[in-house]
Design an enzyme around this catalytic site. Structure first.
Site, PDB file in Angstrom:
ATOM      1  N   HIS A   1       2.882  14.182   1.089  1.00 53.25           N
ATOM      2  CA  HIS A   1       2.481  15.539   0.691  1.00 53.25           C
ATOM      3  C   HIS A   1       3.611  16.450   1.127  1.00 53.25           C
ATOM      4  O   HIS A   1       4.256  16.194   2.156  1.00 53.25           O
ATOM      5  CB  HIS A   1       1.198  15.962   1.410  1.00 53.25           C
ATOM      6  CG  HIS A   1       0.006  15.103   1.091  1.00 53.25           C
ATOM      7  ND1 HIS A   1      -0.676  15.182  -0.110  1.00 53.25           N
ATOM      8  CD2 HIS A   1      -0.621  14.143   1.814  1.00 53.25           C
ATOM      9  CE1 HIS A   1      -1.671  14.304  -0.098  1.00 53.25           C
ATOM     10  NE2 HIS A   1      -1.661  13.651   1.053  1.00 53.25           N
TER      11      HIS A   1
ATOM     12  N   ASP B   1       0.811   2.652   3.791  1.00 50.12           N
ATOM     13  CA  ASP B   1      -0.040   3.715   3.242  1.00 50.12           C
ATOM     14  C   ASP B   1       0.797   4.983   3.051  1.00 50.12           C
ATOM     15  O   ASP B   1       0.389   6.078   3.438  1.00 50.12           O
ATOM     16  CB  ASP B   1      -1.260   3.987   4.138  1.00 50.12           C
ATOM     17  CG  ASP B   1      -2.252   4.946   3.469  1.00 50.12           C
ATOM     18  OD1 ASP B   1      -2.105   5.198   2.259  1.00 50.12           O
ATOM     19  OD2 ASP B   1      -3.157   5.448   4.166  1.00 50.12           O
TER      20      ASP B   1
ATOM     21  N   HIS C   1     -10.478   0.954   0.644  1.00 51.35           N
ATOM     22  CA  HIS C   1     -10.462   2.041   1.625  1.00 51.35           C
ATOM     23  C   HIS C   1     -11.863   2.049   2.228  1.00 51.35           C
ATOM     24  O   HIS C   1     -12.826   2.455   1.575  1.00 51.35           O
ATOM     25  CB  HIS C   1     -10.130   3.377   0.952  1.00 51.35           C
ATOM     26  CG  HIS C   1     -10.133   4.528   1.907  1.00 51.35           C
ATOM     27  ND1 HIS C   1      -8.984   5.179   2.298  1.00 51.35           N
ATOM     28  CD2 HIS C   1     -11.142   5.120   2.580  1.00 51.35           C
ATOM     29  CE1 HIS C   1      -9.293   6.131   3.171  1.00 51.35           C
ATOM     30  NE2 HIS C   1     -10.603   6.124   3.354  1.00 51.35           N
TER      31      HIS C   1
ATOM     32  N   PHE D   1       2.776   6.455  -4.867  1.00 51.20           N
ATOM     33  CA  PHE D   1       3.995   7.077  -5.391  1.00 51.20           C
ATOM     34  C   PHE D   1       3.706   8.276  -6.300  1.00 51.20           C
ATOM     35  O   PHE D   1       4.635   8.859  -6.857  1.00 51.20           O
ATOM     36  CB  PHE D   1       4.892   6.026  -6.070  1.00 51.20           C
ATOM     37  CG  PHE D   1       5.703   5.197  -5.087  1.00 51.20           C
ATOM     38  CD1 PHE D   1       5.677   5.463  -3.719  1.00 51.20           C
ATOM     39  CD2 PHE D   1       6.511   4.158  -5.527  1.00 51.20           C
ATOM     40  CE1 PHE D   1       6.424   4.707  -2.810  1.00 51.20           C
ATOM     41  CE2 PHE D   1       7.271   3.397  -4.631  1.00 51.20           C
ATOM     42  CZ  PHE D   1       7.223   3.668  -3.276  1.00 51.20           C
TER      43      PHE D   1
ATOM     44  N   ASN E   1      -4.791   6.408  -7.157  1.00 47.84           N
ATOM     45  CA  ASN E   1      -5.299   7.785  -7.073  1.00 47.84           C
ATOM     46  C   ASN E   1      -4.247   8.800  -7.517  1.00 47.84           C
ATOM     47  O   ASN E   1      -3.900   9.723  -6.808  1.00 47.84           O
ATOM     48  CB  ASN E   1      -5.830   8.116  -5.661  1.00 47.84           C
ATOM     49  CG  ASN E   1      -4.798   7.924  -4.569  1.00 47.84           C
ATOM     50  OD1 ASN E   1      -3.859   7.160  -4.719  1.00 47.84           O
ATOM     51  ND2 ASN E   1      -4.962   8.621  -3.456  1.00 47.84           N
TER      52      ASN E   1
ATOM     53  N   HIS F   1       0.826  -1.215   0.000  1.00 47.56           N
ATOM     54  CA  HIS F   1       0.000   0.000   0.000  1.00 47.56           C
ATOM     55  C   HIS F   1       0.860   1.264   0.000  1.00 47.56           C
ATOM     56  O   HIS F   1       1.235   1.778   1.043  1.00 47.56           O
ATOM     57  CB  HIS F   1      -0.908  -0.024   1.240  1.00 47.56           C
ATOM     58  CG  HIS F   1      -1.948   1.049   1.253  1.00 47.56           C
ATOM     59  ND1 HIS F   1      -3.067   0.979   2.061  1.00 47.56           N
ATOM     60  CD2 HIS F   1      -2.058   2.226   0.583  1.00 47.56           C
ATOM     61  CE1 HIS F   1      -3.799   2.054   1.892  1.00 47.56           C
ATOM     62  NE2 HIS F   1      -3.206   2.835   1.002  1.00 47.56           N
TER      63      HIS F   1
HETATM   64  C1  NCD Z   1      -4.024   8.894   0.914  1.00 48.91           C
HETATM   65  C2  NCD Z   1      -3.370   9.784  -0.139  1.00 48.91           C
HETATM   66  O1  NCD Z   1      -2.917  10.892   0.200  1.00 48.91           O
HETATM   67  O2  NCD Z   1      -3.295   9.370  -1.293  1.00 48.91           O
HETATM   68  N1  NCD Z   1      -4.311   9.681   2.063  1.00 48.91           N
HETATM   69  C3  NCD Z   1      -4.492   9.255   3.323  1.00 48.91           C
HETATM   70  O3  NCD Z   1      -4.827  10.081   4.173  1.00 48.91           O
HETATM   71  N2  NCD Z   1      -4.304   8.003   3.659  1.00 48.91           N
HETATM   72  C4  NCD Z   1      -5.228   8.236   0.362  1.00 48.91           C
HETATM   73  C5  NCD Z   1      -5.730   7.072   1.206  1.00 48.91           C
HETATM   74  O4  NCD Z   1      -5.074   6.033   1.324  1.00 48.91           O
HETATM   75  O5  NCD Z   1      -6.802   7.161   1.768  1.00 48.91           O
HETATM   76 ZN    ZN Z   2      -7.038   4.864   2.016  1.00 51.46          ZN
HETATM   77 ZN    ZN Z   3      -3.717   4.786   0.875  1.00 53.67          ZN
END
Ligand code: NCD
Ligand code: ZN
Ligand code: ZN
Length: 434
Positions: free
Chosen positions: A301, A297, A176, A60, A91, A57
């Site tokens: 950012h 995950d 999710h 990138f 995404n 998960h």
């Molecule tokens: C993820 C993202 O920034 O792509 N953000 C998050 O808060 N986990 C998206 C996701 O996995 O829900």
């Molecule tokens: Zn998620």
């Molecule tokens: Zn995620």
């Protein structure tokens, strides 16, 4: 007989470490024995050899959001963190929802990746009829039931039909699990982490999980619930059928809103960090043989993006490079066993995705991470390789690998990456080989 490569050290076999050798030929493990001869022989006598990890998960951000991360920077971070294979989420921009977009993504990844990889395609209200065709190129699917960063939504009403189609592909689907309708009712103006937790409460997670379990009941589809964040969800998943798995992240199991600066947007993530009783239950699920997977995950950012007003700041934390090193330190401290850690980061992720990695056994890829358990370091953002340039685990103790081998080739040598982008391959799975 002499093997292409032999690695020697304290090798993790079954439940403990044994001084022995691993022979690798053409990238695969061909022998595990006390003494072996190799054309190249690496001796790590005082170090431990474990299977390199697989992170199922990560985000990138390639293509379209490459100011936050690229396949190259993300996979560099992964290998420095002892990971030989990642699975990337859809995404991105454009979202990975069609064959042609997947083809472009594979093209970029094949030129850029330092570790091996699989790609997920997103299933939305608009493309779910193409799932069988898309399955030829994607290693799995992702469903978002509630909106999060640049997400693609699927209505829960479509779930039964989608599972019916997925059953024909044999690919796993990752979800999710936050229910959009529930979120609509609970979402509020957010000033801090407590508001974020109330805005996206455990109730919305359990609602989504219940929908998923119900819709999947008649179909033999491997279903993985991502980043479980609450003890309520753990209870729901306690007696789950086989082929239903769930993952927990390092941030949900190590951080909680009772001991964080509440207005700090860096810790804003979906699903939210919770009060400490949830964190304790999640860590226990990892350490006590309940959870299936430890997943990062990794959702980078930039700080300048995070430094917006709380309500509009993006959700997500980076974590691919720190995940295993943090937990190795916890294993040294006996908070979790090495055997559990390897199941959570190597064996189970490989089983779930159908790849021949994650075990130091004959026939598996020669993906091996080497650690010096006497060398404990402190996590600091400057030493990490993600474009995010920050970490929620600043100052935490960790043990980073000194060496990482992927398919028998040295990728990290004495703490330095020695491969060029493009070294990583898209994985072939059990289903591709059938
Ligand atoms: C993820 C993202 O920034 O792509 N953000 C998050 O808060 N986990 C998206 C996701 O996995 O829900
Ligand atoms: Zn998620
Ligand atoms: Zn995620």
């Amino acid at each position: 007989m002499s093997h292409d490569i032999v690695l020697e050290g304290n090798v993790f076999i079954q439940d403990s470490f044994h001084q022995c050798c691993i022979g690798i030929d053409d990238g695969r493990i061909t022998a595990v024995k006390k003494i072996l001869k190799g054309d190249v022989h690496h001796r790590f006598s005082k170090k431990v050899l474990m299977p390199a990890g697989c992170d199922i998960h990560v985000h990138f951000r390639d293509p379209g959001l490459t100011q936050k991360e690229t396949f190259q920077t993300g996979s560099t971070a992964a290998v420095y963190g002892g990971i030989s294979c990642i699975f990337d989420m859809p995404n991105t921009l454009p979202q990975t929802t069609s064959i042609s977009i997947l083809k472009d993504k594979i093209n970029t990844a094949s030129r850029s990746m330092l570790c091996d990889y699989g790609l997920y395609a997103g299933i939305t209200d608009h493309n779910f009829k193409d799932v069988i065709e898309i399955a030829r190129m994607a290693q799995g699917f992702k469903i978002f039931l509630g909106s999060t960063t640049n997400s693609l939504l699927l209505s829960p009403l479509k779930l039964p039909l989608v599972f019916e189609m997925l059953a024909q592909t044999k690919r796993p689907v990752l979800c999710h699990a936050e229910d959009a309708k529930c979120l609509k009712r609970t979402q509020r103006m957010e000033k801090d982490l407590k508001d974020h937790h109330r805005s996206r409460p455990p109730l919305c997670e359990t609602t989504a999980i219940k929908d998923l379990l119900r819709a999947r009941a008649d179909h033999d589809v491997p279903l993985h619930i991502c980043h479980v964040s609450s003890k309520d969800s753990l209870d729901l998943l306690k007696d789950r059928p086989t082929k239903i798995t769930y993952g927990i992240t390092p941030h949900h199991s190590l951080l909680n809103i009772d001991s964080l600066p509440l207005s700090d947007t860096r810790y804003k993530v979906n699903p939210p960090l919770r009060p400490k009783e949830h964190m304790h239950a999640l860590f226990e699920a990892l350490s006590k043989d309940q959870a299936d997977v430890l997943e990062s995950d990794h959702a980078p950012h930039l700080l300048k993006e995070k430094n917006e007003e709380f309500n509009t700041a993006p959700s997500g934390v980076p974590g691919v490079e720190t995940m295993i090193p943090l937990f190795i330190y916890l294993a040294i401290k006996e908070k979790i066993s090495f055997s559990r850690l390897i199941d959570l980061t190597c064996v189970n992720p490989a089983k779930l995705t159908g790849i021949r990695k994650g075990s130091l056994k004959v026939g598996f890829d020669g993906d091996i991470a080497v650690y010096d358990l006497r060398h404990i370091s402190t996590v600091c953002a400057e030493m990490l390789h993600s474009k995010a340039e920050w970490t929620p685990f600043e100052g935490y103790n960790a043990v980073f690998p000194t060496n990482v081998f992927i398919r028998g080739s040295s990728v990290i040598e004495d703490g330095e990456c020695i491969r060029r982008p493009g070294f990583g391959n898209q994985v072939r799975t059990r289903e591709d080989n059938d």
